[in-house]
Scaffold this motif. Structure first.
Motif, PDB file in Angstrom:
ATOM      1  N   VAL A  26       0.832  -1.192   0.158  1.00  0.00           N
ATOM      2  CA  VAL A  26       0.006  -0.039  -0.136  1.00  0.00           C
ATOM      3  C   VAL A  26       0.772   1.359   0.063  1.00  0.00           C
ATOM      4  N   ASN A  27       2.159   1.024   0.494  1.00  0.00           N
ATOM      5  CA  ASN A  27       3.107   2.376   0.506  1.00  0.00           C
ATOM      6  C   ASN A  27       3.513   2.461  -0.938  1.00  0.00           C
ATOM      7  N   LYS A  28       3.990   1.374  -1.627  1.00  0.00           N
ATOM      8  CA  LYS A  28       4.697   1.479  -2.760  1.00  0.00           C
ATOM      9  C   LYS A  28       3.758   1.919  -3.875  1.00  0.00           C
ATOM     10  N   TYR A  29       2.332   1.733  -3.748  1.00  0.00           N
ATOM     11  CA  TYR A  29       1.342   2.186  -4.468  1.00  0.00           C
ATOM     12  C   TYR A  29       0.377   2.905  -3.837  1.00  0.00           C
ATOM     13  N   PRO A  30       0.657   4.410  -3.614  1.00  0.00           N
ATOM     14  CA  PRO A  30      -0.083   5.002  -2.666  1.00  0.00           C
ATOM     15  C   PRO A  30      -1.412   5.445  -3.418  1.00  0.00           C
ATOM     16  N   ASP A  34      -7.264   9.900   1.196  1.00  0.00           N
ATOM     17  CA  ASP A  34      -6.625  10.210   2.528  1.00  0.00           C
ATOM     18  C   ASP A  34      -6.759   9.107   3.176  1.00  0.00           C
ATOM     19  N   ALA A  35      -5.650   8.215   3.364  1.00  0.00           N
ATOM     20  CA  ALA A  35      -5.502   6.771   3.669  1.00  0.00           C
ATOM     21  C   ALA A  35      -5.963   6.745   5.445  1.00  0.00           C
ATOM     22  N   PRO A  39      -8.946   4.012   4.478  1.00  0.00           N
ATOM     23  CA  PRO A  39      -7.936   3.209   3.359  1.00  0.00           C
ATOM     24  C   PRO A  39      -8.627   3.306   2.112  1.00  0.00           C
ATOM     25  N   PHE A  45      -5.286  -1.522  -5.518  1.00  0.00           N
ATOM     26  CA  PHE A  45      -3.914  -1.929  -5.710  1.00  0.00           C
ATOM     27  C   PHE A  45      -3.643  -3.020  -6.468  1.00  0.00           C
TER      28      PHE A  45
END
Length: 132
Positions: A26-30, A34-35, A39, A45
């Motif tokens: 989830v951090n590689k593909y933000p 607003d997470a 989420p 993703f």
């Protein structure tokens, strides 16, 4: 410590660590949302990120009954070939399930077969306790 408790501890470490692939994904593909507020849906993703989330949830689903039967066996003083092998097999099956699910290698019917084999390990330990 009994071998069953060792395998339970390793399973707990695995369960406690399976959030890492999901968070990396989830951090590689933000997502554009607003997470913190909410989420992004898993469908935003790549498939492996969704599978990593499912692998974590799936292990938690089986880890609780596994932990209960291992702890009950320990408290009842039941430790034999069946309980040791079932506990070891459970850990290795769950590791294979997680790796296979996240990578996408464990497709039908392999993934449900691994899950079912883990369930049978739980039943084997429970049976050993109930028979003792």
């Amino acid at each position: 410590m009994t071998p069953e408790l060792t395998w339970l501890t390793l399973t707990a470490i695995l369960a406690a660590s399976l959030w890492i692939p999901y968070i990396v994904g989830v951090n590689k593909y933000p997502a554009a949302t607003d997470a913190f507020a909410r989420p992004a849906p898993l469908s935003d993703f790549p498939a492996w990120v969704h599978r990593a989330h499912r692998a974590h949830l799936n292990l938690i689903e089986q880890a609780v009954p596994f932990a209960i039967v291992v702890i009950v066996a320990h408290l009842a003083g039941v430790s034999n070939t069946v309980t040791v092998w079932a506990a070891a097999a459970f850990f290795w099956l769950r590791l294979a399930h997680a790796a296979g699910m996240i990578t996408g290698v464990a497709r039908m019917p392999l993934r449900p077969l691994i899950f079912t084999a883990g369930w049978l390990c739980i039943l084997a330990i429970a049976a050993a306790v109930l028979i003792a």
